[in-house]
Design a protein around this motif. Structure first.
Motif, PDB file in Angstrom:
ATOM      1  N   LYS A   8      -9.285 -29.860 -52.005  1.00  0.00           N
ATOM      2  CA  LYS A   8      -7.861 -30.210 -51.938  1.00  0.00           C
ATOM      3  C   LYS A   8      -6.961 -28.989 -52.122  1.00  0.00           C
ATOM      4  O   LYS A   8      -5.762 -29.058 -51.846  1.00  0.00           O
ATOM      5  N   ASN A   9      -7.505 -27.867 -52.602  1.00  0.00           N
ATOM      6  CA  ASN A   9      -6.705 -26.656 -52.763  1.00  0.00           C
ATOM      7  C   ASN A   9      -6.450 -25.956 -51.428  1.00  0.00           C
ATOM      8  O   ASN A   9      -5.553 -25.125 -51.320  1.00  0.00           O
ATOM      9  N   ILE A  10      -7.237 -26.286 -50.422  1.00  0.00           N
ATOM     10  CA  ILE A  10      -7.063 -25.719 -49.083  1.00  0.00           C
ATOM     11  C   ILE A  10      -6.199 -26.682 -48.281  1.00  0.00           C
ATOM     12  O   ILE A  10      -6.368 -27.900 -48.367  1.00  0.00           O
ATOM     13  N   SER A  11      -5.271 -26.135 -47.517  1.00  0.00           N
ATOM     14  CA  SER A  11      -4.358 -26.995 -46.758  1.00  0.00           C
ATOM     15  C   SER A  11      -5.127 -27.816 -45.718  1.00  0.00           C
ATOM     16  O   SER A  11      -6.207 -27.433 -45.268  1.00  0.00           O
ATOM     17  N   ILE A  12      -4.520 -28.938 -45.332  1.00  0.00           N
ATOM     18  CA  ILE A  12      -5.149 -29.830 -44.353  1.00  0.00           C
ATOM     19  C   ILE A  12      -5.318 -29.108 -43.030  1.00  0.00           C
ATOM     20  O   ILE A  12      -6.345 -29.257 -42.362  1.00  0.00           O
ATOM     21  N   ARG A  17      -8.935 -26.892 -39.008  1.00  0.00           N
ATOM     22  CA  ARG A  17      -9.382 -25.784 -38.170  1.00  0.00           C
ATOM     23  C   ARG A  17     -10.837 -25.437 -38.444  1.00  0.00           C
ATOM     24  O   ARG A  17     -11.598 -25.115 -37.531  1.00  0.00           O
ATOM     25  N   ALA A  18     -11.241 -25.527 -39.700  1.00  0.00           N
ATOM     26  CA  ALA A  18     -12.651 -25.292 -40.036  1.00  0.00           C
ATOM     27  C   ALA A  18     -13.528 -26.354 -39.394  1.00  0.00           C
ATOM     28  O   ALA A  18     -14.614 -26.050 -38.881  1.00  0.00           O
ATOM     29  N   LEU A  19     -13.066 -27.591 -39.390  1.00  0.00           N
ATOM     30  CA  LEU A  19     -13.790 -28.684 -38.735  1.00  0.00           C
ATOM     31  C   LEU A  19     -13.934 -28.409 -37.239  1.00  0.00           C
ATOM     32  O   LEU A  19     -15.004 -28.586 -36.661  1.00  0.00           O
ATOM     33  N   GLU A  20     -12.848 -27.942 -36.612  1.00  0.00           N
ATOM     34  CA  GLU A  20     -12.879 -27.642 -35.180  1.00  0.00           C
ATOM     35  C   GLU A  20     -13.761 -26.439 -34.857  1.00  0.00           C
ATOM     36  O   GLU A  20     -14.367 -26.389 -33.790  1.00  0.00           O
ATOM     37  N   CYS A  21     -13.824 -25.485 -35.762  1.00  0.00           N
ATOM     38  CA  CYS A  21     -14.589 -24.256 -35.494  1.00  0.00           C
ATOM     39  C   CYS A  21     -16.072 -24.390 -35.788  1.00  0.00           C
ATOM     40  O   CYS A  21     -16.894 -23.784 -35.099  1.00  0.00           O
ATOM     41  N   TYR A  22     -16.429 -25.138 -36.833  1.00  0.00           N
ATOM     42  CA  TYR A  22     -17.817 -25.162 -37.277  1.00  0.00           C
ATOM     43  C   TYR A  22     -18.571 -26.462 -36.973  1.00  0.00           C
ATOM     44  O   TYR A  22     -19.766 -26.433 -36.737  1.00  0.00           O
ATOM     45  N   ILE A  23     -17.874 -27.581 -36.986  1.00  0.00           N
ATOM     46  CA  ILE A  23     -18.554 -28.862 -36.810  1.00  0.00           C
ATOM     47  C   ILE A  23     -18.506 -29.333 -35.354  1.00  0.00           C
ATOM     48  O   ILE A  23     -19.526 -29.742 -34.793  1.00  0.00           O
ATOM     49  N   GLU A  24     -17.333 -29.282 -34.730  1.00  0.00           N
ATOM     50  CA  GLU A  24     -17.195 -29.787 -33.364  1.00  0.00           C
ATOM     51  C   GLU A  24     -18.089 -29.083 -32.349  1.00  0.00           C
ATOM     52  O   GLU A  24     -18.638 -29.744 -31.477  1.00  0.00           O
ATOM     53  N   PRO A  25     -18.263 -27.750 -32.392  1.00  0.00           N
ATOM     54  CA  PRO A  25     -19.170 -27.129 -31.420  1.00  0.00           C
ATOM     55  C   PRO A  25     -20.604 -27.649 -31.519  1.00  0.00           C
ATOM     56  O   PRO A  25     -21.287 -27.791 -30.505  1.00  0.00           O
ATOM     57  N   ILE A  26     -21.045 -27.961 -32.720  1.00  0.00           N
ATOM     58  CA  ILE A  26     -22.387 -28.520 -32.902  1.00  0.00           C
ATOM     59  C   ILE A  26     -22.441 -29.922 -32.298  1.00  0.00           C
ATOM     60  O   ILE A  26     -23.401 -30.279 -31.615  1.00  0.00           O
ATOM     61  N   LEU A  27     -21.390 -30.692 -32.523  1.00  0.00           N
ATOM     62  CA  LEU A  27     -21.312 -32.052 -31.997  1.00  0.00           C
ATOM     63  C   LEU A  27     -21.260 -32.050 -30.473  1.00  0.00           C
ATOM     64  O   LEU A  27     -21.859 -32.892 -29.822  1.00  0.00           O
ATOM     65  N   MET A  28     -20.548 -31.083 -29.902  1.00  0.00           N
ATOM     66  CA  MET A  28     -20.324 -31.072 -28.454  1.00  0.00           C
ATOM     67  C   MET A  28     -21.348 -30.231 -27.692  1.00  0.00           C
ATOM     68  O   MET A  28     -21.171 -29.988 -26.503  1.00  0.00           O
ATOM     69  N   GLU A  72      -2.144 -38.748 -41.743  1.00  0.00           N
ATOM     70  CA  GLU A  72      -2.404 -37.926 -42.928  1.00  0.00           C
ATOM     71  C   GLU A  72      -3.007 -36.581 -42.548  1.00  0.00           C
ATOM     72  O   GLU A  72      -2.733 -35.570 -43.187  1.00  0.00           O
ATOM     73  N   ALA A  73      -3.831 -36.571 -41.512  1.00  0.00           N
ATOM     74  CA  ALA A  73      -4.467 -35.334 -41.072  1.00  0.00           C
ATOM     75  C   ALA A  73      -3.568 -34.526 -40.146  1.00  0.00           C
ATOM     76  O   ALA A  73      -3.928 -33.413 -39.759  1.00  0.00           O
ATOM     77  N   HIS A  74      -2.421 -35.091 -39.780  1.00  0.00           N
ATOM     78  CA  HIS A  74      -1.467 -34.434 -38.876  1.00  0.00           C
ATOM     79  C   HIS A  74      -2.127 -34.062 -37.552  1.00  0.00           C
ATOM     80  O   HIS A  74      -2.037 -32.926 -37.082  1.00  0.00           O
ATOM     81  N   THR A  75      -2.807 -35.016 -36.963  1.00  0.00           N
ATOM     82  CA  THR A  75      -3.520 -34.755 -35.713  1.00  0.00           C
ATOM     83  C   THR A  75      -3.574 -36.025 -34.868  1.00  0.00           C
ATOM     84  O   THR A  75      -3.099 -37.077 -35.282  1.00  0.00           O
TER      85      THR A  75
END
Length: 160
Positions: A8-12, A17-28, A72-75
């Motif tokens: 929670k100390n890191i902004s949403i 962006r971390a989700l898009e950079c590290y998780i989504e490429p594996i998923l896609m 909430e995720a602003h997306t």
């Protein structure tokens, strides 16, 4: 990545962006060759929402709608449109090469067809997404890169 994505100390925005950079490429991985059915699309959207809920620490028992989670995720939901865009660019590349991959992708190979309902081809899903009408129109559009790119951009703007 759980500790970073749920911190929670890191902004949403940074966590997203971390989700898009590290998780989504594996998923896609390899999504350029997928044929996306309604069932697959639902599973991909559910996975996208699951990861956002995990990132925001929203329990699955909490009665929050997907729309409130997205606010909430602003997306917005972007995963399907990203996959379709990658498929369309890859399809354009394959169609311009005019080699064996072209024949396989368009389904113009000789031989017997299997019994039962035929599987949906990649080109059929793309023509629906691009709203190109017929698959021949989409194939012809790939020859002109500028026209093909504008078709893809218009489809991305409209969403899925």
């Amino acid at each position: 990545m759980k500790t970073v994505l749920t911190n929670k100390n890191i902004s949403i925005r940074t966590r997203r962006r971390a989700l898009e950079c590290y998780i989504e490429p594996i998923l896609m991985y390899g999504c350029e060759a997928w044929t996306i059915s309604k069932q697959t699309q639902k599973k991909l959207e559910a996975t996208e929402m699951w990861s956002l809920r995990r990132m925001l620490r929203i329990s699955w028992t909490a009665k929050k709608t997907n729309d409130t989670v997205l606010e909430e995720a602003h997306t917005t939901r972007l995963l399907i449109s990203k996959i379709r865009k990658r498929q369309a660019t890859f399809f354009g590349h394959v169609m311009r090469r005019e080699k064996l991959e072209n024949l396989v992708t368009t389904g113009m190979l000789e031989g017997k067809r299997s019994r039962g309902k035929q599987r949906e081809k990649l080109i059929e899903g793309l023509t629906d997404w691009l709203k190109a009408g017929k698959s021949l129109e989409a194939i012809e559009a790939t020859k002109d890169r500028k026209k093909w790119r504008t078709m893809i951009a218009n489809a991305v703007k409209q969403g899925t």
